[in-house]
Design a protein around this motif. Sequence first.
Motif, mmCIF file in Angstrom:
data_model
loop_
_atom_site.group_PDB
_atom_site.id
_atom_site.type_symbol
_atom_site.label_atom_id
_atom_site.label_comp_id
_atom_site.label_asym_id
_atom_site.label_seq_id
_atom_site.Cartn_x
_atom_site.Cartn_y
_atom_site.Cartn_z
ATOM 1 N N THR A 56 24.531 9.738 -33.819
ATOM 2 C CA THR A 56 23.167 10.029 -34.252
ATOM 3 C C THR A 56 22.174 9.202 -33.429
ATOM 4 N N THR A 57 22.470 7.924 -33.310
ATOM 5 C CA THR A 57 21.577 7.068 -32.535
ATOM 6 C C THR A 57 21.433 7.585 -31.116
ATOM 7 N N ALA A 58 22.572 7.929 -30.523
ATOM 8 C CA ALA A 58 22.522 8.380 -29.135
ATOM 9 C C ALA A 58 21.684 9.649 -29.003
ATOM 10 N N LEU A 59 21.857 10.565 -29.953
ATOM 11 C CA LEU A 59 21.156 11.850 -29.840
ATOM 12 C C LEU A 59 19.655 11.698 -30.095
ATOM 13 N N PHE A 60 19.302 10.869 -31.071
ATOM 14 C CA PHE A 60 17.898 10.870 -31.510
ATOM 15 C C PHE A 60 17.160 9.583 -31.171
ATOM 16 N N THR A 61 17.685 8.824 -30.225
ATOM 17 C CA THR A 61 17.054 7.548 -29.903
ATOM 18 C C THR A 61 15.536 7.632 -29.699
ATOM 19 N N PRO A 62 15.054 8.569 -28.891
ATOM 20 C CA PRO A 62 13.603 8.570 -28.624
ATOM 21 C C PRO A 62 12.782 8.640 -29.904
ATOM 22 N N TRP A 63 13.323 9.295 -30.914
ATOM 23 C CA TRP A 63 12.553 9.397 -32.163
ATOM 24 C C TRP A 63 12.829 8.233 -33.109
ATOM 25 N N LEU A 64 14.019 7.633 -32.973
ATOM 26 C CA LEU A 64 14.403 6.584 -33.908
ATOM 27 C C LEU A 64 13.966 5.198 -33.460
ATOM 28 N N ALA A 65 13.985 4.990 -32.151
ATOM 29 C CA ALA A 65 13.727 3.639 -31.660
ATOM 30 C C ALA A 65 12.290 3.222 -31.955
ATOM 31 N N PRO A 66 12.121 1.994 -32.453
ATOM 32 C CA PRO A 66 10.772 1.553 -32.826
ATOM 33 C C PRO A 66 9.874 1.306 -31.608
ATOM 34 N N ASN A 67 10.447 0.942 -30.490
ATOM 35 C CA ASN A 67 9.621 0.589 -29.340
ATOM 36 C C ASN A 67 10.193 1.194 -28.070
ATOM 37 N N ASP A 68 9.408 1.101 -27.012
ATOM 38 C CA ASP A 68 9.904 1.516 -25.709
ATOM 39 C C ASP A 68 10.822 0.426 -25.172
ATOM 40 N N PRO A 69 11.980 0.792 -24.631
ATOM 41 C CA PRO A 69 12.932 -0.239 -24.216
ATOM 42 C C PRO A 69 12.526 -0.971 -22.936
ATOM 43 N N TYR A 70 11.547 -0.443 -22.244
ATOM 44 C CA TYR A 70 11.196 -1.056 -20.960
ATOM 45 C C TYR A 70 9.907 -1.886 -21.029
ATOM 46 N N THR A 71 9.094 -1.679 -22.076
ATOM 47 C CA THR A 71 7.805 -2.359 -22.147
ATOM 48 C C THR A 71 7.972 -3.868 -22.273
ATOM 49 N N GLY B 135 10.261 -10.120 -23.254
ATOM 50 C CA GLY B 135 9.482 -9.628 -24.385
ATOM 51 C C GLY B 135 9.781 -8.190 -24.752
ATOM 52 N N ARG B 136 10.922 -7.646 -24.265
ATOM 53 C CA ARG B 136 11.273 -6.273 -24.632
ATOM 54 C C ARG B 136 11.956 -6.265 -25.998
ATOM 55 N N ASP B 137 11.777 -5.191 -26.716
ATOM 56 C CA ASP B 137 12.326 -5.107 -28.071
ATOM 57 C C ASP B 137 13.846 -4.936 -28.020
ATOM 58 N N LEU B 138 14.550 -5.866 -28.617
ATOM 59 C CA LEU B 138 16.013 -5.891 -28.524
ATOM 60 C C LEU B 138 16.634 -4.666 -29.201
ATOM 61 N N LEU B 139 16.155 -4.359 -30.405
ATOM 62 C CA LEU B 139 16.732 -3.235 -31.143
ATOM 63 C C LEU B 139 16.602 -1.934 -30.357
ATOM 64 N N SER B 140 15.427 -1.693 -29.791
ATOM 65 C CA SER B 140 15.219 -0.455 -29.048
ATOM 66 C C SER B 140 16.141 -0.392 -27.842
ATOM 67 N N ARG B 141 16.297 -1.515 -27.190
ATOM 68 C CA ARG B 141 17.168 -1.525 -26.013
ATOM 69 C C ARG B 141 18.614 -1.250 -26.415
ATOM 70 N N ILE B 142 19.022 -1.831 -27.533
ATOM 71 C CA ILE B 142 20.400 -1.580 -27.990
ATOM 72 C C ILE B 142 20.584 -0.092 -28.311
ATOM 73 N N MET B 143 19.543 0.482 -28.952
ATOM 74 C CA MET B 143 19.669 1.895 -29.312
ATOM 75 C C MET B 143 19.751 2.780 -28.075
ATOM 76 N N TYR B 144 18.957 2.474 -27.074
ATOM 77 C CA TYR B 144 19.062 3.261 -25.843
ATOM 78 C C TYR B 144 20.404 3.052 -25.151
ATOM 79 N N GLY B 145 20.943 1.838 -25.306
ATOM 80 C CA GLY B 145 22.244 1.541 -24.705
ATOM 81 C C GLY B 145 23.350 2.431 -25.236
ATOM 82 N N THR B 146 23.200 2.886 -26.476
ATOM 83 C CA THR B 146 24.211 3.764 -27.079
ATOM 84 C C THR B 146 24.473 4.991 -26.220
ATOM 85 N N ARG B 147 23.381 5.554 -25.705
ATOM 86 C CA ARG B 147 23.523 6.776 -24.905
ATOM 87 C C ARG B 147 24.394 6.537 -23.689
ATOM 88 N N ILE B 148 24.062 5.451 -22.979
ATOM 89 C CA ILE B 148 24.809 5.166 -21.754
ATOM 90 C C ILE B 148 26.279 4.959 -22.065
#
Lengths: 306, 332, 332, 301
Positions: free
Chosen positions: D44-59, D87-100
């Motif tokens: 689920t996380t991998a599929l819907f990350t863009p909508w679920l993640a609280p922040n942008d993983p690169y900002t 200063g990047r959001d850890l949770l968002s980065r972890i969520m994007y990591g799921t996809r990879i």
Amino acid sequence: MLAYIIRRMFQAVAICLVISAMSFFMLFLNTDPALMLLPPEAEVADIAAFKKQMGLDRPVLIQYKDFLGRVVFHGDFGQSFVYKVPAVQLIMERFPATLRLALAAIVFINLVAIPVGVISAVKRGSFVDNIFTFFALMGQAMPLYWLGIMLIIIFGVWLRWLPISGSDSFAHLILPAITLGSWILPVNMRLVRSGMLDVLNKDYIRTARAKGLPEWLVLGKHAFKNAILPLVTVIGMQLGLLLGGAVVTETVFAWPGMGQLVLDSIHMGDYPVVQAVVVVFAVCVVVGNLVADILAALIDPRIRLN
Amino acid sequence: MASKMTDDPMLQVEGLKMHFPIIKGVVRRQVGSVFAVDGVNFHINKGETLGLVGESGCGKTTVGRCLIGLYRSTAGSIIFEGREVINQSRKKMVTLRRRMQMIFQDPYSSLNPRMRVRDIIGEVLKVHGLVEPKNKTQRIAELLDQVGLKSDFAARYPHEFSGGQRQRIGIARALAMEPRILVADEPVSALDVSVQAQVINLLERLKQDLNLSMLMISHDLSVVEHVADRIAVMYLGKIVETGSDRDLYNNPHHPYTHALLEAIPQPRAGGRARRQSRKLLGGDVPSPIDPPRGCYFHPRCPRVEDQCKRDNPPMVEVSPGHVVSCFFPGKK
Amino acid sequence: MMNQKTTEQTLLSIKNLSTYFHTPEGVIRAVEGVNFDILKGACLGVLGESGCGKSVTALSIMQLIPSPPGEISSGSIQFAGKDLLRFSSRQMRSIRGKEISMIFQEPMTSLNPVYTVGNQIGETYRIHEGLDARQAKEKSIEMLSLVGIPSPQKRVDEYPHQLSGGMRQRVMIAMAIGCQPKLLIADEPTTALDVTIQAQILDLMAGLQEEMGMSIMMITHDLGVIAEISDKVVVMYAGQVVEQSSIDELFKHPLHPYSRGLLNSIPKLGDKFVRGKQPLREISGQVPDLINLPSGCLFASRCPKVEKKCLENVPQLIEIAPGHDVRCWLAG
Amino acid sequence: MIKPALSQSFSISSHPSSTIRTLKRLWHLRLGILGSLLILCLVTTALFTPWLAPNDPYTQDITQRLLPPFWMEGSSSDHFLGTDHLGRDLLSRIMYGTRISLVIGLSAVVLQLILGVGLGVLAGYYRGRVDSAISFIVNAMMSFPFILLALTLVSVLGASLQNIIIALGLTGWPVYTRVTRIETIKLNEQEFILAAHSLAYSSWRIITRHVLPNMLPTLLVLSTVEVARSIIRESLLSFLGLGIQPPTPSWGVMLAEGRDYMLMHWWLAAFPGLAIFMAALGINLLGDALRDYTDPHLRKY
């Protein structure tokens, strides 16, 4: 028995050759070490001169032949491109520490895996068995370098029980060996468990019980020796995996083995060093396998006498 | 029954040999051979059952597998319906041997556990184009009926059946090829005693109804004698005696046949006395890797003479159709 | 009731033994209310097909039933006047291999592949008679020659895989009789062997029995084997004893339809020349599922003479003639 | 699966009693369910990350760097698990990591399956020289440290998503070959394969219709476990700097970055590692449950 060992030795040598060839040719897939080593602004002429100096301008097969000749007859892998000293020297300074770590891990793994596996099998389905099985699953899911970092944080930083880097004392060995071992430990534990379960279903165990042997003899004598066989044959194979794992573990614990050197050499395309590492590893692996084969033959008369 | 048989050989086997290489040592070279089948001759007439009997390791199963083409025999000839089937191209061999089918020993491993009965049988029909696709279901039902199974069993998987029923499915699969000869390799030895009779009777009935020939391979002389018209006794890769069922039972000429008949325990009263009075055959069967010189049977033979240790005994025809490989046939 | 004399002669007396296995599919009633006696110095044959409970009965005597899921749920096993089921596991161990020994069907797998033959035979002496390694080895060599193994001094140091099947079974026997047991339980000891080797082993067992005065419980599915070695026979079907008589009586006057069916369903050597060839008489159907046993007689579904009461009421084992018990409503 | 005769199910073995067995079944069932839930979360996380993640993983936000997770002093409500050194959001980065991780894990396994099963069937079916050659290569590869091979391959091919998949595929197939080979040999001894030969079926048909279907359960279990292993291996390559390259949010990359701060800011290394661990554990639990389910020997108890 002798023919068996000789045959195994031939195979071992062949495996070394294959691995060395693999490592040699892989480096030629598309890297050009000269480009990697020289500064980006180097002129074409500089590159050519460098290649000539390093012998990189000749056909690949000739290079391999030379390489093999030098390695086999002189133990010479050439000069490290980066450090400008013989690659073998670089390796040999650091290799004993790596081997020590890998051997420590083997001891740790099997000291834990064998009793735990046996208990699990004998008490199959019990609470203890389930706990062990669950830990084994957790262990298999744990990236070893992460475990290393966590152990450092918990035992080194928070609790301050154990040193987190270096190799001065036995205490220094504990965390790295556990880290490295935790990777293979679950595999061996399950191997012993399933081996034991398998053996406990055999007819000769029933025979042993029918003879009136006490349970400790049934398990300790009749079951154990048979159950341990599959483990013995994989331990040899695992030496190679552990050496590889040691490279990673060392970078986490700053263990003075070949870890960082290997990684840097791969990174920088310092391939005399890479080749030396590969061949040293291959020899270790092959020796490990041979020892395992001999051990297996000693345990199992069917191998020994056929 | 005998009237139906003609002296028209359906299958003629001459000098069949199957030697399996033994590979050993440092350089993996062949150091010897297992002489599993070492020069075997026999024939089967139309509508006839030949029993091939012998103890484990005597090569009887290997003979069957050579016939079917599972093994590539080392030497010899197999003439089936008048044509040589050895040394043919694969394609030709397939067509030539189509009408020679095997029934296997272990009903638990002889059916693919992942296929339904209708696919197990249907596959045969499909691969060899034996029926029109639209008639397939009907043909499967027919075949199942022939072996005494209900046609609605076709949708089931093998594990839903008992051993006897599975053996019937195996027989139906063989029948799908419309064979002329059935090679039955220990078809009942994996079954329970009370079920064996069902399968034996079925095979006998099919043989009658379809006018089949049969090679019945078994270690159990009682079973073989019951079904066979003629019997061949194998020992260590060779046939030591061939003859009609009656000749072999009443008048065994080879000491091994004799010992075999004596050794079989009889389900009759007075067994103890019979056991105590019989002469025992001592020793073990020698290894087919290193068979003894001369007559293979001589180390265990009660009639052994010097000649037996030196020379191969010839095949002697002691009466019409009764052939024995022994220097001293019939002497008790 | 039994008189004093027979009780004295009785070595083992099983009363109302039931052994169940608790599986996810339900309770398997492997042995249900089994009664029989084994007399001193006699051989009792236990006859039945796979799953009839004959092996489970034997393992119950030895208390080697794997538990869980197995469980001896009721009954008593009197051995030399004492109830084995009340023994502690330590007491039971001193019985096993010393007073009661057991040999098994597969001599190939019943010996531990990684220990020498001598080691495995000697073990019995070390455990039960406190001999040291050297004495145990001497005894082992003695036993090996007793069971007819040639050059025992050499064989004692060999491993099981170096011996033939017959040799291994001899080793098993040597191991079992080392401490001069009062009872030898043999679970299909010759089923995996060839007929000529089977004859040797049967003779060996009978000889040893006479010499040592021990009792034998011979478990087999083979009517011929049982005829040759036992004095009395117990026929088991679906976990119950259905018939019990002297051996000759069973073959002359089988009373239970199952025993009769079994006798008629197997081919007998030479019968076809005496009576002419007839199809075997099959027993239709299969053994009932031991988890969902039918009410009434367990054989009713396969019985040719089944009546209404057979389906409703469970028949008891009753003495029809002196020494001949049958579990059938229609017998007598 | 098959119960040939009752007597065979009475083999000597210590079967657990009914209560313990029920408990054990539940236990395994529970672990299997736990595994499935973990995998469900992962997918689920991998599929819907863009909508679920609280922040942008690169900002990046230097003012918000190295914030601790929510329960610790000084945390920010915007950054649930805190922020990294940029200063990047850890949770968002972890969520994007799921996809990879999932993409690499699954693709690598597909590649391994194709190579490994193909060679394994060839070796087991044809035996002889083909078998010797293939087995030799398998032995060589299996006894040699995977890490060295994979590292060298990646360094040679260049670190990209695609090359990591290739490297993992090329180094991971021998397990499949070994298992497939043994299974094929075992199956070849079964009489139904002999029957297929005697019915003159083609080798292709025998392999595809009779051999392969009968080892599907084994392959399924193995592949499941190998997905987990590939995820761990990818993270290792990235951790060592030869896998996914920063700033792409791979778990291994994040761990490597977090390691430099582990003495003071332990969560930077702990959480990405925990993510790998949970993912691998979930898959392994499911694999284990599958094994128990498909293994007739185990299922009997």
